[in-house]
Design a protein around this motif. Sequence first.
Motif, PDB file in Angstrom:
ATOM      1  N   ARG A  64       0.844  -1.207   0.000  1.00 28.80           N
ATOM      2  CA  ARG A  64       0.000   0.000   0.000  1.00 28.80           C
ATOM      3  C   ARG A  64       0.876   1.253   0.000  1.00 28.80           C
ATOM      4  O   ARG A  64       0.641   2.179  -0.750  1.00 28.80           O
ATOM      5  N   GLU A  66       4.004   1.493  -0.961  1.00 26.31           N
ATOM      6  CA  GLU A  66       4.697   1.563  -2.255  1.00 26.31           C
ATOM      7  C   GLU A  66       3.757   2.088  -3.340  1.00 26.31           C
ATOM      8  O   GLU A  66       4.140   2.904  -4.167  1.00 26.31           O
ATOM      9  N   GLY A  67       2.519   1.604  -3.314  1.00 25.85           N
ATOM     10  CA  GLY A  67       1.520   2.016  -4.301  1.00 25.85           C
ATOM     11  C   GLY A  67       1.186   3.491  -4.199  1.00 25.85           C
ATOM     12  O   GLY A  67       1.116   4.200  -5.201  1.00 25.85           O
ATOM     13  N   GLU A  68       1.003   3.966  -2.968  1.00 27.29           N
ATOM     14  CA  GLU A  68       0.692   5.384  -2.745  1.00 27.29           C
ATOM     15  C   GLU A  68       1.865   6.257  -3.202  1.00 27.29           C
ATOM     16  O   GLU A  68       1.673   7.310  -3.798  1.00 27.29           O
ATOM     17  N   ARG A  69       3.073   5.771  -2.918  1.00 27.15           N
ATOM     18  CA  ARG A  69       4.270   6.515  -3.321  1.00 27.15           C
ATOM     19  C   ARG A  69       4.369   6.549  -4.849  1.00 27.15           C
ATOM     20  O   ARG A  69       4.651   7.588  -5.438  1.00 27.15           O
ATOM     21  N   ALA A  70       4.107   5.412  -5.470  1.00 25.74           N
ATOM     22  CA  ALA A  70       4.158   5.322  -6.938  1.00 25.74           C
ATOM     23  C   ALA A  70       3.104   6.247  -7.553  1.00 25.74           C
ATOM     24  O   ALA A  70       3.368   6.908  -8.563  1.00 25.74           O
TER      25      ALA A  70
END
Lengths: 99, 176
Positions: A64, A66-70
């Motif tokens: 999550r 990593e996804g938000e950062r991406a």
Amino acid sequence: MNLENDLKRALRAESPAPGFASRVMERIEREQTRKPHRWWRAVAASLTLTAVLGGWAAHQVHQRREGERAKEQVLLALRIAGEKVRYAQTEVRDIGSHD
Amino acid sequence: MRKVLIAVALMLALAVPASAQKLNLDFPELAERADEVVDVTLDATMLKLAAKFFSGRDPDERAIRDMINGLQGIYVRSYEFKSAGAYDARLIDRVKSQLGPNWKPLVTVRSRTKDNVNIMADLRGENIVGLVIIAAEPREFTVVNIVGNIDIDRLAQLQGEFGIPRIMKDKDDDDE
């Protein structure tokens, strides 16, 4: 009369077969030694399940993050790219309007 | 056996141009000197992950999600300097020299006071399968490399729309 005789025959005291007592005692001992194994197995299974679930939850949290950062990176990249393209398009349009 | 060899050859032939689109955008000498640095590296895996976090219900987010679904990578390097002339203008040629024969210039803007912008596209037929934007200002140097099918007009519309936040550049000092 027959019924009485039948009942007496059926309910008469009988000695168990030889070795019955020792077989019963053996069985009791076997059951007692087996019980702790079952308990440890249950504990081991619970610990494994906890570890697996914990690992999965940690992985989900990491994914999550990593996804938000991406997602933020995508927005930033598209904004920079969009800004430059739009600037170039505006300049080209301005030159066109001067001609 | 022959079919397998043909399939492998086809796969290699397709893989080479696809991988050739990604450029080397490492400018360590600029990163050291720059006051502010933006470094975005998103490969296909990261884009796929990011796409999951764009809502399908919100039309703006859906538009971005659809756009990045067709991409294999987005790479941005932007350097801002305290004073003008802090970087070598030949860097533009260094980036351009990596572009293959399919790459065509779309827009070139030259200005003494504002951005010099070069937009080049990797054209395969009528499709743009790669885009490079080089923006050189006296105090700023930016390169954007987008790998994959991209609609350039849609990209231009993104600026100031779709809830895309203001640019937040990482302080170089913060990274250290």
